[in-house]
Each structure stands twice: as structure tokens, then as C-alpha cells.
Design an enzyme around this catalytic site. Structure first.
Site, PDB file in Angstrom:
ATOM      1  N   ASP A 264       6.996   7.272   0.159  1.00 31.03           N
ATOM      2  CA  ASP A 264       7.383   7.200   1.667  1.00 31.03           C
ATOM      3  C   ASP A 264       7.196   8.615   2.243  1.00 31.03           C
ATOM      4  O   ASP A 264       7.137   9.691   1.293  1.00 31.03           O
ATOM      5  CB  ASP A 264       8.995   6.939   2.024  1.00 31.03           C
ATOM      6  CG  ASP A 264       9.246   6.462   3.243  1.00 31.03           C
ATOM      7  OD1 ASP A 264       9.597   5.409   3.445  1.00 31.03           O
ATOM      8  OD2 ASP A 264       9.261   7.247   4.286  1.00 31.03           O
TER       9      ASP A 264
ATOM     10  N   ASN B  69       7.134  -7.221  11.101  1.00 32.37           N
ATOM     11  CA  ASN B  69       8.007  -7.882  11.907  1.00 32.37           C
ATOM     12  C   ASN B  69       7.594  -9.322  12.079  1.00 32.37           C
ATOM     13  O   ASN B  69       6.757  -9.767  11.228  1.00 32.37           O
ATOM     14  CB  ASN B  69       7.889  -7.398  13.304  1.00 32.37           C
ATOM     15  CG  ASN B  69       6.211  -7.128  13.674  1.00 32.37           C
ATOM     16  OD1 ASN B  69       5.703  -8.226  13.945  1.00 32.37           O
ATOM     17  ND2 ASN B  69       5.938  -5.914  13.696  1.00 32.37           N
TER      18      ASN B  69
ATOM     19  N   ASP C 258       3.573  -0.436   8.579  1.00 31.86           N
ATOM     20  CA  ASP C 258       2.531  -1.259   9.016  1.00 31.86           C
ATOM     21  C   ASP C 258       1.377  -0.500   9.515  1.00 31.86           C
ATOM     22  O   ASP C 258       0.025  -0.982   9.443  1.00 31.86           O
ATOM     23  CB  ASP C 258       2.922  -2.394   9.993  1.00 31.86           C
ATOM     24  CG  ASP C 258       3.910  -3.363   9.231  1.00 31.86           C
ATOM     25  OD1 ASP C 258       3.717  -3.479   8.131  1.00 31.86           O
ATOM     26  OD2 ASP C 258       4.549  -4.184  10.006  1.00 31.86           O
TER      27      ASP C 258
ATOM     28  N   HIS D 178       3.944  -9.264   2.460  1.00 34.52           N
ATOM     29  CA  HIS D 178       4.407  -9.146   4.062  1.00 34.52           C
ATOM     30  C   HIS D 178       5.537  -9.759   4.173  1.00 34.52           C
ATOM     31  O   HIS D 178       5.895 -10.868   3.993  1.00 34.52           O
ATOM     32  CB  HIS D 178       3.538  -9.739   5.077  1.00 34.52           C
ATOM     33  CG  HIS D 178       4.038  -9.548   6.354  1.00 34.52           C
ATOM     34  ND1 HIS D 178       4.489 -10.537   6.976  1.00 34.52           N
ATOM     35  CD2 HIS D 178       3.661  -8.458   7.427  1.00 34.52           C
ATOM     36  CE1 HIS D 178       4.807 -10.227   8.435  1.00 34.52           C
ATOM     37  NE2 HIS D 178       4.395  -8.816   8.492  1.00 34.52           N
TER      38      HIS D 178
ATOM     39  N   THR E  36      11.303  -7.235   8.301  1.00 36.99           N
ATOM     40  CA  THR E  36      12.675  -6.795   8.201  1.00 36.99           C
ATOM     41  C   THR E  36      13.046  -6.670   9.507  1.00 36.99           C
ATOM     42  O   THR E  36      14.406  -6.560   9.553  1.00 36.99           O
ATOM     43  CB  THR E  36      12.702  -5.409   7.621  1.00 36.99           C
ATOM     44  OG1 THR E  36      11.656  -4.607   8.634  1.00 36.99           O
ATOM     45  CG2 THR E  36      12.327  -5.277   6.328  1.00 36.99           C
TER      46      THR E  36
ATOM     47  N   THR F 127      14.130   1.544   6.815  1.00 36.92           N
ATOM     48  CA  THR F 127      14.553   2.898   7.083  1.00 36.92           C
ATOM     49  C   THR F 127      13.633   3.607   8.225  1.00 36.92           C
ATOM     50  O   THR F 127      13.659   4.731   8.627  1.00 36.92           O
ATOM     51  CB  THR F 127      14.319   3.678   5.843  1.00 36.92           C
ATOM     52  OG1 THR F 127      13.341   3.506   5.341  1.00 36.92           O
ATOM     53  CG2 THR F 127      15.571   3.744   5.119  1.00 36.92           C
TER      54      THR F 127
HETATM   55  P1  ADP Z   1      11.508  -1.107   8.934  1.00 41.51           P
HETATM   56  O1  ADP Z   1      11.046  -1.833  10.081  1.00 41.51           O
HETATM   57  O2  ADP Z   1      11.867  -1.932   7.682  1.00 41.51           O
HETATM   58  O3  ADP Z   1      12.382   0.135   9.047  1.00 41.51           O
HETATM   59  P2  ADP Z   1       9.090   0.630   9.174  1.00 41.51           P
HETATM   60  O4  ADP Z   1       7.840   0.364   8.672  1.00 41.51           O
HETATM   61  O5  ADP Z   1       9.447   1.063  10.358  1.00 41.51           O
HETATM   62  O6  ADP Z   1       9.938  -0.585   8.546  1.00 41.51           O
HETATM   63  O7  ADP Z   1       9.560   2.015   7.925  1.00 41.51           O
HETATM   64  C1  ADP Z   1       9.649   1.769   6.808  1.00 41.51           C
HETATM   65  C2  ADP Z   1       9.531   3.080   5.891  1.00 41.51           C
HETATM   66  O8  ADP Z   1       8.045   3.527   6.012  1.00 41.51           O
HETATM   67  C3  ADP Z   1      10.069   4.317   6.701  1.00 41.51           C
HETATM   68  O9  ADP Z   1      10.826   5.002   5.364  1.00 41.51           O
HETATM   69  C4  ADP Z   1       9.160   5.147   7.041  1.00 41.51           C
HETATM   70  O10 ADP Z   1       9.244   6.697   6.937  1.00 41.51           O
HETATM   71  C5  ADP Z   1       7.960   4.857   5.942  1.00 41.51           C
HETATM   72  N1  ADP Z   1       6.637   5.150   6.472  1.00 41.51           N
HETATM   73  C6  ADP Z   1       6.164   4.876   7.816  1.00 41.51           C
HETATM   74  N2  ADP Z   1       4.829   5.298   8.012  1.00 41.51           N
HETATM   75  C7  ADP Z   1       4.637   5.780   6.625  1.00 41.51           C
HETATM   76  C8  ADP Z   1       3.138   6.066   6.049  1.00 41.51           C
HETATM   77  N3  ADP Z   1       2.142   6.486   6.848  1.00 41.51           N
HETATM   78  N4  ADP Z   1       3.382   6.768   4.695  1.00 41.51           N
HETATM   79  C9  ADP Z   1       4.397   6.510   4.148  1.00 41.51           C
HETATM   80  N5  ADP Z   1       5.655   6.011   4.527  1.00 41.51           N
HETATM   81  C10 ADP Z   1       5.600   5.656   5.943  1.00 41.51           C
HETATM   82 NA    NA Z   2      10.225  -3.823   9.797  1.00 37.10          NA
HETATM   83 NA    NA Z   3       6.814  -2.004   9.245  1.00 36.42          NA
END
Ligand code: ADP
Ligand code: NA
Ligand code: NA
Length: 263
Positions: A8, A66, A76, A127, A130, A177
Site C-alpha cells: 500500500d 466497485n 483500481d 476483482h 468493496t 481503506t
Molecule cells: P476501497 O474502496 O476498498 O477503499 P481503494 O482502491 O479506494 O479501495 O483503496 C484501497 C487501498 O489502496 C488504500 O489503502 C489505498 O491507500 C491503496 N492505494 C491506492 N492507490 C494505490 C497505489 N497506486 N499503490 C498502492 N496502493 C494504493
Molecule cells: Na472499492
Molecule cells: Na478500488
């Protein structure tokens, strides 16, 4: 043995993972925690030709998406940028038949089926929505967060238990998160429980495994307790009441040493 890479870009989250997950899993190289963005993770793979000895195409990556398969934000978006932008998103959505996929449901994409697939560590994308859409964060102000606990646990459990056969490494970002807005503390607590349980699952009975899950999620139900579980706990040197420390409502989840020894 499946290896987990928790990756992350959120530094605070990766610090919490380090604090919360059993050190033994890191020592045994079953778990790796990386504070970086996804692009760097895969780039590093390409330059060194491995992430800690993982062969080409043996990784699967979890996409906490999503229900409609758009890749416009969060983790994503990293997949979108990395694998081919709009045409890649169109391909992902076609793999979902352009249909609504309920939260918690799993669709696996084989990236080799994408016409312009990029050769890197990742072969599959798991996929799992969440959120229905990122229209608003899920985290509510109410004290009862059992729905969030279930969401994080179910996403992690579905991901870990449905890894394609030819995969030896699964890459997982923080679950819920980002857009979902679940606190990093709650997500880490549940993630850590799920991963620990996953690595001990073959050393305990299915009945006990199920019991630990219902206890953790705050759904313990006494009729789903048997003499068999009781005698297994006895053999392990545990009492039923020791399992209370695994309830997700606790500030900190404490696995009894008798269980941790099984890792
Ligand atoms: P959710 O809808 O489950 O919250 P997200 O995709 O919005 O899913 O976020 C999930 C996690 O991905 C977060 O903890 C965020 O910090 C992390 N994240 C987002 N972009 C990146 C990236 N480019 N590389 C690594 N982690 C990322
Ligand atoms: Na999500
Ligand atoms: Na996402």
C-alpha cells in the site's frame, strides 16, 4: 505455500500492518509488507526479474473495486494506469458482462486474455467489489461497525481462498481503506486476523476454524459449538473463554499462544 504481499502507498497503514501481523509469518517469508505504490512494485519486479523469488506470471493481485468495474480511482486506478487505461477498463467491464457484481463477489481476470497484456509479475486480477459505487464512504458514525468488519473479513477471506491454482503469490492492498473510508485501524485488525487464520487453517479442524470466524465477527452462536470442538480445544490446552480475545470488538485481537504456535 501461498505467499502474501501486502502493498500500500499509505505509510501509516503499512506501519500498522507491521505492528499487527505475526512476525513469524514474515520470518518464514509467507508474508511481505511493502510501503510503495503498485507501479513501483511491478517495476521492481521487471528490473530484478523477481519479487523475492517469485517467478513470472505467478502473482495474483486483489482489486478492491466497485460493483460496475470502473477503474477510475484508488487501487483500481493503479491497475488502469499500469495495464492499458481505457481499453483495459473496457476489457475488464466486458469480462464482467457489463453487469452489476454484488459487493463481496469475486471475478477473476486472466491478464493473458487481454490482447495487449503486459508481461510482469501479475497474471491474474481478483476483482472483488468493496463498494457499489464510490458515491459516499461506508464508514458510519454509529458505534456499531459490524458491517464494516464483515466487509473487510469477507473480502480478504474470499480473496485468500480463491487464488488461481498456478499462483504462488497474492498481492493485496489495504481493503476498504481508500474510497470505502474504513479506518486503517479497523481494516488492519480484521486483515491481520484473517491472514493469521488463513495460515493456521490446515492445522485445526474446519469446525474450530468456523468457530473462530463467528467469534471474531461477533456472531458467536452456542448451538454451533460441539463436543468435537471442545475436545480439540482441550488438546490444544485452551478453554472456550480464551477465544473471547479474538472478538473484533476488542481494541486489540490477541491470538492465544497455543494457536500462534501452529503457524
Ligand atoms: P476501497 O474502496 O476498498 O477503499 P481503494 O482502491 O479506494 O479501495 O483503496 C484501497 C487501498 O489502496 C488504500 O489503502 C489505498 O491507500 C491503496 N492505494 C491506492 N492507490 C494505490 C497505489 N497506486 N499503490 C498502492 N496502493 C494504493
Ligand atoms: Na472499492
Ligand atoms: Na478500488
Amino acid at each position: 505455500m501461498l505467499r502474501i504481499i501486502l502493498c500500500d502507498s499509505n505509510t501509516e497503514l503499512t506501519k500498522l500492518w507491521h505492528k499487527s501481523l505475526p512476525k513469524i509469518l514474515i520470518e518464514k517469508r509467507q508474508l511481505r509488507i511493502i510501503n510503495d505504490n503498485f507501479k513501483n512494485l511491478t517495476t521492481r519486479y521487471i528490473t530484478t526479474n523477481k519479487i523475492d523469488g517469485v517467478d513470472a506470471n505467478r502473482c495474483s493481485v486483489v482489486s478492491p473495486g466497485n460493483s460496475f468495474g470502473f477503474l477510475g480511482g484508488g487501487f483500481d486506478l493503479a491497475l488502469y494506469e499500469n495495464y492499458g487505461k481505457k481499453p483495459f477498463e473496457d476489457w475488464v467491464r466486458s469480462k464482467l458482462n457489463h453487469e452489476y457484481k454484488p459487493v463481496g463477489s469475486l471475478t477473476i481476470f486472466d491478464t493473458h486474455e487481454y490482447p495487449n497484456h503486459k508481461i510482469d509479475a501479475v497474471r491474474y486480477i481478483q476483482h472483488i467489489p468493496t463498494m457499489i459505487t464510490p458515491s459516499k464512504p461506508l464508514a458510519s458514525s454509529t458505534a456499531d461497525n459490524s458491517n464494516l468488519i464483515q466487509l473487510v473479513f469477507n473480502t480478504m477471506w474470499v480473496a485468500l481462498n480463491n487464488v488461481p491454482e498456478d499462483v504462488n503469490t497474492i498481492i493485496i492492498p489495504g481493503l476498504c481503506t481508500g474510497y470505502a473510508g474504513v479506518s486503517i485501524e479497523l481494516s488492519t485488525k480484521v486483515t491481520s486476523f484473517a491472514i493469521t487464520l488463513f495460515y493456521m487453517r490446515t492445522r485445526i479442524s474446519k469446525d474450530l476454524l468456523n468457530k473462530l470466524i463467528m467469534i471474531h465477527m461477533g456472531n458467536d452462536y452456542i448451538p454451533f459449538y460441539s463436543k468435537v470442538i471442545e475436545s480439540e480445544l482441550n488438546t490444544l490446552g485452551l478453554k472456550y473463554s480464551d477465544l473471547k480475545a479474538l472478538e473484533s470488538c476488542n481494541e486489540k485481537i490477541i491470538f492465544p499462544a497455543q494457536l500462534l504456535r501452529l503457524l
